[in-house]
Design a protein around this motif. Structure first.
Motif, PDB file in Angstrom:
ATOM      1  N   HIS A  79      47.677  44.478  46.908  1.00 13.08           N
ATOM      2  CA  HIS A  79      46.972  43.241  47.222  1.00 13.08           C
ATOM      3  C   HIS A  79      46.189  42.774  46.003  1.00 13.08           C
ATOM      4  CE1 HIS A  79      44.149  46.530  48.049  1.00 13.08           C
ATOM      5  NE2 HIS A  79      43.172  45.686  47.777  1.00 13.08           N
ATOM      6  N   LEU A  80      45.766  41.534  46.059  1.00 16.29           N
ATOM      7  CA  LEU A  80      44.969  40.933  44.998  1.00 16.29           C
ATOM      8  C   LEU A  80      43.526  40.814  45.458  1.00 16.29           C
ATOM      9  CD1 LEU A  80      47.406  38.054  43.969  1.00 16.29           C
ATOM     10  CD2 LEU A  80      47.263  40.364  43.010  1.00 16.29           C
ATOM     11  N   GLY A  81      42.619  40.638  44.502  1.00 14.19           N
ATOM     12  CA  GLY A  81      41.220  40.502  44.854  1.00 14.19           C
ATOM     13  C   GLY A  81      40.405  40.013  43.676  1.00 14.19           C
ATOM     14  N   PRO A  82      39.080  40.017  43.813  1.00 11.19           N
ATOM     15  CA  PRO A  82      38.216  39.496  42.745  1.00 11.19           C
ATOM     16  C   PRO A  82      38.404  40.190  41.402  1.00 11.19           C
ATOM     17  CG  PRO A  82      36.972  39.811  44.770  1.00 11.19           C
ATOM     18  CD  PRO A  82      38.319  40.424  44.999  1.00 11.19           C
ATOM     19  N   GLY A  83      38.742  41.475  41.425  1.00 13.78           N
ATOM     20  CA  GLY A  83      38.885  42.201  40.165  1.00 13.78           C
ATOM     21  C   GLY A  83      40.244  42.081  39.515  1.00 13.78           C
ATOM     22  N   THR A  84      41.192  41.438  40.178  1.00 17.51           N
ATOM     23  CA  THR A  84      42.551  41.365  39.640  1.00 17.51           C
ATOM     24  C   THR A  84      42.620  40.680  38.272  1.00 17.51           C
ATOM     25  OG1 THR A  84      43.470  41.368  41.881  1.00 17.51           O
ATOM     26  CG2 THR A  84      44.899  40.603  40.102  1.00 17.51           C
ATOM     27  N   PRO A  85      41.995  39.509  38.082  1.00 16.61           N
ATOM     28  CA  PRO A  85      42.063  38.886  36.747  1.00 16.61           C
ATOM     29  C   PRO A  85      41.493  39.779  35.650  1.00 16.61           C
ATOM     30  CG  PRO A  85      41.283  37.309  38.378  1.00 16.61           C
ATOM     31  CD  PRO A  85      41.289  38.643  39.049  1.00 16.61           C
ATOM     32  N   ALA A  86      40.384  40.453  35.946  1.00 15.68           N
ATOM     33  CA  ALA A  86      39.789  41.335  34.935  1.00 15.68           C
ATOM     34  C   ALA A  86      40.708  42.508  34.628  1.00 15.68           C
ATOM     35  CB  ALA A  86      38.431  41.839  35.418  1.00 15.68           C
ATOM     36  N   ALA A  87      41.341  43.076  35.658  1.00 18.15           N
ATOM     37  CA  ALA A  87      42.246  44.207  35.439  1.00 18.15           C
ATOM     38  C   ALA A  87      43.442  43.792  34.590  1.00 18.15           C
ATOM     39  CB  ALA A  87      42.706  44.766  36.782  1.00 18.15           C
ATOM     40  N   PHE A 123      36.125  49.722  36.692  1.00 17.48           N
ATOM     41  CA  PHE A 123      35.344  48.753  37.461  1.00 17.48           C
ATOM     42  C   PHE A 123      36.214  47.588  37.925  1.00 17.48           C
ATOM     43  CE2 PHE A 123      31.124  50.332  35.872  1.00 17.48           C
ATOM     44  CZ  PHE A 123      30.543  50.465  37.121  1.00 17.48           C
ATOM     45  N   SER A 124      37.077  47.102  37.048  1.00 17.32           N
ATOM     46  CA  SER A 124      37.923  45.972  37.437  1.00 17.32           C
ATOM     47  C   SER A 124      38.885  46.365  38.549  1.00 17.32           C
ATOM     48  CB  SER A 124      38.691  45.442  36.221  1.00 17.32           C
ATOM     49  OG  SER A 124      39.588  46.411  35.703  1.00 17.32           O
ATOM     50  N   MET A 125      39.400  47.586  38.510  1.00 23.35           N
ATOM     51  CA  MET A 125      40.282  48.040  39.584  1.00 23.35           C
ATOM     52  C   MET A 125      39.516  48.174  40.897  1.00 23.35           C
ATOM     53  SD  MET A 125      43.344  48.328  38.363  1.00 23.35           S
ATOM     54  CE  MET A 125      44.211  49.420  39.481  1.00 23.35           C
ATOM     55  N   ALA A 126      38.304  48.734  40.830  1.00 21.06           N
ATOM     56  CA  ALA A 126      37.501  48.882  42.044  1.00 21.06           C
ATOM     57  C   ALA A 126      37.151  47.525  42.640  1.00 21.06           C
ATOM     58  CB  ALA A 126      36.233  49.669  41.734  1.00 21.06           C
ATOM     59  N   LEU A 127      36.887  46.557  41.789  1.00 26.01           N
ATOM     60  CA  LEU A 127      36.460  45.241  42.261  1.00 26.01           C
ATOM     61  C   LEU A 127      37.601  44.411  42.835  1.00 26.01           C
ATOM     62  CD1 LEU A 127      33.884  44.338  39.485  1.00 26.01           C
ATOM     63  CD2 LEU A 127      33.401  44.811  41.897  1.00 26.01           C
ATOM     64  N   ILE A 128      38.815  44.911  42.772  1.00 26.72           N
ATOM     65  CA  ILE A 128      39.908  44.227  43.475  1.00 26.72           C
ATOM     66  C   ILE A 128      39.580  44.146  44.964  1.00 26.72           C
ATOM     67  CG2 ILE A 128      42.325  44.440  44.186  1.00 26.72           C
ATOM     68  CD1 ILE A 128      42.941  45.494  41.399  1.00 26.72           C
ATOM     69  N   ASP A 129      38.889  45.160  45.478  1.00 27.48           N
ATOM     70  CA  ASP A 129      38.460  45.151  46.879  1.00 27.48           C
ATOM     71  C   ASP A 129      37.086  44.520  47.063  1.00 27.48           C
ATOM     72  OD1 ASP A 129      40.708  46.311  48.029  1.00 27.48           O
ATOM     73  OD2 ASP A 129      40.025  48.339  47.579  1.00 27.48           O
ATOM     74  N   GLY A 130      36.524  43.936  46.009  1.00 28.23           N
ATOM     75  CA  GLY A 130      35.206  43.331  46.110  1.00 28.23           C
ATOM     76  C   GLY A 130      34.103  44.358  45.906  1.00 28.23           C
ATOM     77  N   TYR A 132      31.393  45.118  47.779  1.00 34.54           N
ATOM     78  CA  TYR A 132      30.968  45.925  48.926  1.00 34.54           C
ATOM     79  C   TYR A 132      32.003  46.990  49.277  1.00 34.54           C
ATOM     80  CZ  TYR A 132      29.695  47.288  53.658  1.00 34.54           C
ATOM     81  OH  TYR A 132      29.386  48.024  54.775  1.00 34.54           O
ATOM     82  N   ARG A 133      33.239  46.576  49.506  1.00 32.75           N
ATOM     83  CA  ARG A 133      34.261  47.532  49.920  1.00 32.75           C
ATOM     84  C   ARG A 133      34.736  48.410  48.769  1.00 32.75           C
ATOM     85  NH1 ARG A 133      40.433  46.238  51.731  1.00 32.75           N
ATOM     86  NH2 ARG A 133      40.999  48.340  52.390  1.00 32.75           N
ATOM     87  N   GLY A 134      34.841  47.842  47.582  1.00 27.77           N
ATOM     88  CA  GLY A 134      35.401  48.589  46.465  1.00 27.77           C
ATOM     89  C   GLY A 134      34.411  49.460  45.726  1.00 27.77           C
ATOM     90  N   VAL A 135      33.123  49.136  45.813  1.00 25.98           N
ATOM     91  CA  VAL A 135      32.116  49.883  45.054  1.00 25.98           C
ATOM     92  C   VAL A 135      31.026  50.428  45.976  1.00 25.98           C
ATOM     93  CG1 VAL A 135      30.423  49.773  43.179  1.00 25.98           C
ATOM     94  CG2 VAL A 135      32.567  48.495  42.996  1.00 25.98           C
TER      95      VAL A 135
END
Length: 223
Positions: A79-87, A123-130, A132-135
């Protein structure tokens, strides 16, 4: 060319003290090094693929691994998420500029850049889930360390009875990660809590910062 400006592989005798090696020999050594890197990376990928396929067969046939995606305790959910562009940006930057940057940086600068890059990637991989959920929530679920912080009020007493709660049928058995690791792992989060860095966010940041330093160990080992 000054002696201090060359490496052993840049000299004809391979010692770093002889005359400079011909450019074609240096190029050939660089090509061999790249091939070795590609072979090592391919071997790693094949090892993971083999573990997944064999694990899937064992799990489907015998149901003995208790893992949804053997050998990982995970589920297949691309899936994609907020951290995808950074990753994606980090991946492109490392592939495009990492080798040349590593060749130019001094040793300490290389270590710092590698650690920073590793942290940014995790961090960018974790933030794919946002956030709250990813970190923030990641280490607070029912199987994780932060669920038992309040049981370490008396650390020596808890350690003396630690093994009494490992088995699944033991009274007040530990959650999976606490039972499956030495108590030092849990104590890390207990001490973070006691110095005012309690909660899932601080615990996750600690894990990313310390865990990503593994790249330093790898570089120092192969230097």
């Amino acid at each position: 060319m000054k002696t201090e400006d060359v490496t052993p592989t840049d000299t004809a005798d391979g010692t770093g003290h002889g005359p400079p090696a011909p450019p074609d020999r240096i190029d050939e050594r660089a090509r061999r090094a790249r091939r070795a890197d590609l072979i090592a990376a391919a071997a790693g990928v094949l090892l993971v693929v083999a573990a997944v396929l064999i694990g899937r067969v064992i799990q489907d046939r015998y149901q003995t691994l208790f893992a949804q995606w053997p050998p990982f305790l995970a589920s297949w959910d691309p899936h994609l998420g907020p951290g995808t562009p950074a990753a994606l940006t980090m991946a492109v930057l490392v592939v495009a500029y990492g080798p040349s940057l590593a060749a130019r940086l001094p040793w300490r600068g290389l270590l710092a850049a590698a650690w920073a890059g590793s942290m940014a990637w995790v961090f960018s991989m974790a933030l794919i889930d946002g956030w709250y959920r990813g970190v923030e929530r990641r280490l607070t679920t029912k199987h994780e360390y932060l669920r038992v912080i309040d049981r370490f009020g008396d650390i020596p007493a808890t350690l003396r009875g630690f093994t009494d709660h490992i088995l699944l049928d033991a009274p007040d058995n530990w959650p999976a990660h606490i039972a499956g690791h030495p108590p030092g792992a849990t104590l890390t989060f207990v001490w973070l809590d006691r110095v005012g860095l309690g909660g899932g966010a601080w615990a996750a940041v600690w894990c990313v910062v310390v865990g990503s330093s593994a790249v330093l160990a790898a570089l120092i080992t192969v230097r």
